[in-house]
Design an enzyme around this catalytic site. Structure first.
Site, short mmCIF file in Angstrom:
data_model
loop_
_atom_site.label_atom_id
_atom_site.label_comp_id
_atom_site.label_asym_id
_atom_site.label_seq_id
_atom_site.Cartn_x
_atom_site.Cartn_y
_atom_site.Cartn_z
N CYS A 69 0.81 -1.22 0.00
CA CYS A 69 0.00 0.00 0.00
C CYS A 69 0.84 1.26 0.00
O CYS A 69 0.31 2.37 -0.04
CB CYS A 69 -0.94 -0.02 1.19
SG CYS A 69 -1.74 -1.61 1.35
N HIS A 110 -2.74 8.08 5.78
CA HIS A 110 -2.99 6.76 5.20
C HIS A 110 -4.45 6.37 5.49
O HIS A 110 -5.15 5.91 4.61
CB HIS A 110 -2.00 5.75 5.80
CG HIS A 110 -1.98 4.44 5.09
ND1 HIS A 110 -1.76 4.34 3.74
CD2 HIS A 110 -2.17 3.17 5.55
CE1 HIS A 110 -1.81 3.05 3.39
NE2 HIS A 110 -2.05 2.34 4.46
N GLU A 128 -1.99 5.41 13.68
CA GLU A 128 -1.54 6.53 12.85
C GLU A 128 -1.69 7.85 13.61
O GLU A 128 -0.86 8.75 13.48
CB GLU A 128 -2.33 6.57 11.53
CG GLU A 128 -1.74 7.57 10.55
CD GLU A 128 -2.32 7.48 9.14
OE1 GLU A 128 -3.17 6.60 8.89
OE2 GLU A 128 -1.91 8.28 8.30
N LYS A 171 -9.62 7.82 1.74
CA LYS A 171 -10.08 6.46 1.47
C LYS A 171 -11.59 6.26 1.66
O LYS A 171 -12.15 5.29 1.16
CB LYS A 171 -9.28 5.47 2.31
CG LYS A 171 -7.81 5.37 1.81
CD LYS A 171 -7.06 4.23 2.44
CE LYS A 171 -5.66 4.06 1.84
NZ LYS A 171 -4.69 5.10 2.22
N HIS A 227 -9.55 1.73 -0.73
CA HIS A 227 -8.11 1.52 -0.61
C HIS A 227 -7.56 1.05 -1.95
O HIS A 227 -7.74 -0.11 -2.33
CB HIS A 227 -7.80 0.50 0.49
CG HIS A 227 -6.36 0.55 0.93
ND1 HIS A 227 -5.34 0.92 0.08
CD2 HIS A 227 -5.77 0.30 2.13
CE1 HIS A 227 -4.18 0.87 0.73
NE2 HIS A 227 -4.43 0.51 1.98
N PHE A 246 1.34 -2.83 4.56
CA PHE A 246 1.52 -4.18 5.08
C PHE A 246 2.99 -4.55 4.83
O PHE A 246 3.57 -4.23 3.79
CB PHE A 246 0.65 -5.17 4.31
CG PHE A 246 -0.76 -5.25 4.81
CD1 PHE A 246 -1.24 -4.40 5.79
CD2 PHE A 246 -1.63 -6.21 4.29
CE1 PHE A 246 -2.54 -4.49 6.25
CE2 PHE A 246 -2.94 -6.30 4.74
CZ PHE A 246 -3.39 -5.45 5.72
#
Lengths: 402, 96
Positions: A162, A294, A305, A326, A331, A390
Site C-alpha cells: 500500500c 494513510h 496513525e 479512502k 483503498h 503491510f
C-alpha cells in the site's frame, strides 16, 4: 540539487477518470464505494468495493493492444497519457532517452491470473491464454507506459504493497532532484478486484461490510478500491522555462521499515518516516498545515496513525488538519499513495483541504482535526502525504505550495 | 471442408486479413504475423479443436518441434502447413 515540481496529474479513479472529476469528488466527499460488480460475486461475502465503472478500454486501445494489457496496465497507461497531456509536455527524442518512469503496484495482473486459474482449476482446461505472463507480471504496467510514451530512461516497478505509489513518486523525485533524470513520470496502479483476490482479503478479516469511515469511532474496516494515478515531475527550472502549469513543489521524501509486524502498523516506524521526510524537506513540523493520512478505516491503523502523527509532530499536531481520502476512493493499494499524492498536490494548488468522508463520530483514540465530511478553505504552505504498508514499509512525501 | 475454413477464419481474425488472401502457400510471417500473433493463433486452434499443437515460440516456425517427443517434426510456416498439422492432430483424436 534541482528543485522538483509537479506539472501534470492523470487519474483513473472510482470517482471519475479526469483530474477535474477526481478533485471535485474528493472535495464533495462523494464516495466511489458502491455495490460490487465482479464475476462470481455470489462466492463473496463482501458486497462493496470502490470500482472504476466508467472505464472502457476500447476507447483507449486498439483490440490488439488491449489484448496484451491486463486492466492494471490499462489504468496506468491511460493515467500516464493524461498526466503528460495535463503537463502540456512534448516528449522529445532527447528527453525520452533520459526520462524516468516508475510505477508502484502491489498485486500485478490479477485479472489475467484469475482468468487463467479459473480455466485451469475451475474448468479443467488443459491450456490457458498464451499472453497470461506478459499481462500478469508486476512490471507489465510500467513497461506498457514506457512503450506507449516511448520513454527510454530508468524504468521500473516498485512493490511495497500500500506504499508502492508513494515509494514510486519518492524515487522519481530523487532521480529528478539529483539530475539523473530531467523529467519523470511516476505513480501507482492497481486492479485486483477478482473473486480470488477479494476472497483472500476476506480471509484476513479487515474488510468493512458497509463503507470506509476513516478515523471515525464507527469505522468498520477498509474497502478495496482500484485505479491509477500518475504525475509528471520535472525540475522547477525546466517547468518555469517552458511555462508549464505547476501544482506543487516536492520538497522531501522519507522512508522507514517497522521490522515488526507483517500486518499491524507500528507508530514508531510511521513517525520515523514522517520525520525523515520533514528533515529531507527542511521543513519544521510546525510549518506543516495539512496531512493526507494513510487512514484506511481499520480500528488499528487509524488509532496507531494518530499516535504516529503525535510522535512526529509533537505539540504542533494540534494545529494540523488531517484527512484520509479512502472514504471516497476506497483503498487503492498500489495506487493509493499516488491517488493521495495527487490529492495533496491539488489541495496545495487550490488551497482547499479535502475532507475525511463518511465521518460519523469522534473517537477518543483519534483525537486530531480530521476535517470531517466538509472541505475547508485554508492557507496551506506545506503538506504531507503518507503511506504505511503491510509488511511495515513506510513512505512519506512533503510538498509545498508552488 | 470444415477444418481449413476454421483455420483460415482464426488466422484471418488474428491478423485482420481477408480469408481469401490466405492461400495454402501464404507464409505467416509474410502475412505480418509476429511471434505473439503466432502463439495466439496456435492457442485459438488448440481451443477450437481441443488439440495440442507441439510448437515452441522460441524456435523457428519453419522447423518447430515435436521431434523431441519422438513424433515427426512439424512445420507451420505457411497457411497450408498449419492446416495440415491441424488435420493430422484432429484425425489422430478419432478413435480407430
Amino acid at each position: 540539487m534541482n528543485r522538483v515540481v509537479v506539472t501534470g496529474i492523470g487519474v483513473v479513479s472510482p470517482i471519475g477518470s479526469t483530474r477535474e472529476k477526481f478533485w471535485s469528488g474528493l472535495i464533495a466527499a462523494r464516495s466511489g464505494i458502491g455495490p460490487i460488480s465482479v464475476a462470481s460475486a455470489d462466492r463473496l461475502t463482501t458486497r462493496i468495493a470502490a470500482q472504476v465503472l466508467d472505464f472502457d478500454p476500447s476507447q483507449h486501445f486498439d483490440p490488439k493492444r488491449e489484448n496484451l494489457l491486463d486492466r492494471f496496465s490499462q489504468f496506468a497507461v491511460v493515467a500516464a497519457r493524461a498526466a503528460v497531456r495535463d503537463a502540456e509536455l512534448d516528449i522529445t527524442e532527447e528527453m525520452a532517452l533520459q526520462a524516468a518512469t516508475i510505477v508502484g503496484n502491489a498485486a500485478g495482473g490479477q485479472n489475467s491470473v484469475d482468468e487463467s486459474y479459473f480455466k485451469l482449476y475451475g474448468q479443467n482446461s488443459p491450456r490457458v491464454h498464451p499472453l497470461t505472463i506478459p499481462r500478469w507480471m508486476i512490471n507489465a504496467a510500467v513497461s506498457q507506459v514506457s512503450m506507449d510514451l516511448g520513454i527510454k530512461g530508468p524504468t521500473y516497478t516498485i512493490a511495497s504493497a500500500c506504499a508502492s505509489g508513494t515509494h514510486a513518486i519518492g524515487h522519481a523525485f530523487q532521480l529528478v532532484r539529483t539530475g539523473q533524470a530531467p523529467i519523470a513520470l511516476a505513480g501507482g496502479t492497481e486492479s485486483c478486484l477478482t473473486v480470488g483476490t477479494i476472497k483472500c482479503w476476506e480471509a484476513l478479516r479487515v474488510l468493512s461490510a458497509d463503507t470506509c469511515r476513516p478515523f471515525s469511532k464507527t469505522r468498520s474496516g477498509l474497502v478495496l478500491g482500484e485505479g491509477a494515478a500518475m504525475v509528471v515531475l520535472e525540475t522547477r527550472e525546466r517547468a518555469v522555462a517552458r511555462g508549464a502549469p505547476i501544482y506543487a513543489e516536492l520538497l522531501g521524501f522519507g522512508m522507514s521499515a517497522d521490522a515488526g509486524d507483517i500486518i499491524a502498523i507500528d507508530s514508531d516506524g510511521a513517525a520515523r518516516a514522517m520525520r525523515a521526510a520533514l528533515v529531507d524537506a527542511h521543513v519544521n513540523p510546525e510549518d506543516v498545515d495539512y496531512v493526507n493520512a494513510h487512514g484506511t478505516g481499520t480500528a488499528l491503523n487509524d488509532r496507531s496513525e494518530t499516535v504516529a502523527l503525535r510522535k512526529a509532530f509533537g505539540a504542533s499536531a494540534e494545529r494540523l488538519a488531517v484527512s484520509s481520502s479512502k472514504g471516497v476512493l476506497g483503498h487503492g493499494l498500489g495506487a493509493a499513495g499516488a491517488f493521495e499524492f495527487a490529492a495533496t498536490a491539488l489541495a496545495l494548488h487550490t488551497q482547499t483541504i479535502p475532507p475525511t468522508a463518511n465521518f460519523e463520530e469522534v473517537d477518543p483514540d483519534c483525537d486530531l482535526d480530521f476535517v470531517p465530511n466538509v472541505a475547508r478553505n485554508a492557507t496551506i504552505q506545506n503538506a504531507m502525504s503518507s503511506s504505511f504498508a503491510f509488511g511495515g514499509l513506510n513512505a512519506v512525501l512533503v510538498l509545498s505550495r508552488a | 471442408m470444415a477444418i481449413i475454413d476454421d483455420v483460415k477464419s482464426i488466422i484471418s481474425k488474428s491478423l485482420k486479413i481477408p480469408a481469401e488472401r490466405l492461400t495454402a502457400d501464404a507464409r505467416l510471417d509474410e502475412l505480418g504475423a509476429e511471434s505473439l500473433d503466432v502463439i495466439e493463433i496456435i492457442f485459438a486452434l488448440e481451443e477450437k479443436f481441443n488439440i495440442s499443437i507441439p510448437f515452441k515460440a522460441d524456435e523457428s516456425p519453419q522447423r518447430s518441434l515435436a521431434g523431441k517427443n519422438g513424433g515427426d517434426e512439424i512445420q507451420i510456416s505457411t497457411v497450408g502447413a498449419l492446416v495440415d498439422v491441424v488435420n493430422k492432430l484432429v484425425e489422430a483424436k478419432v478413435p480407430r
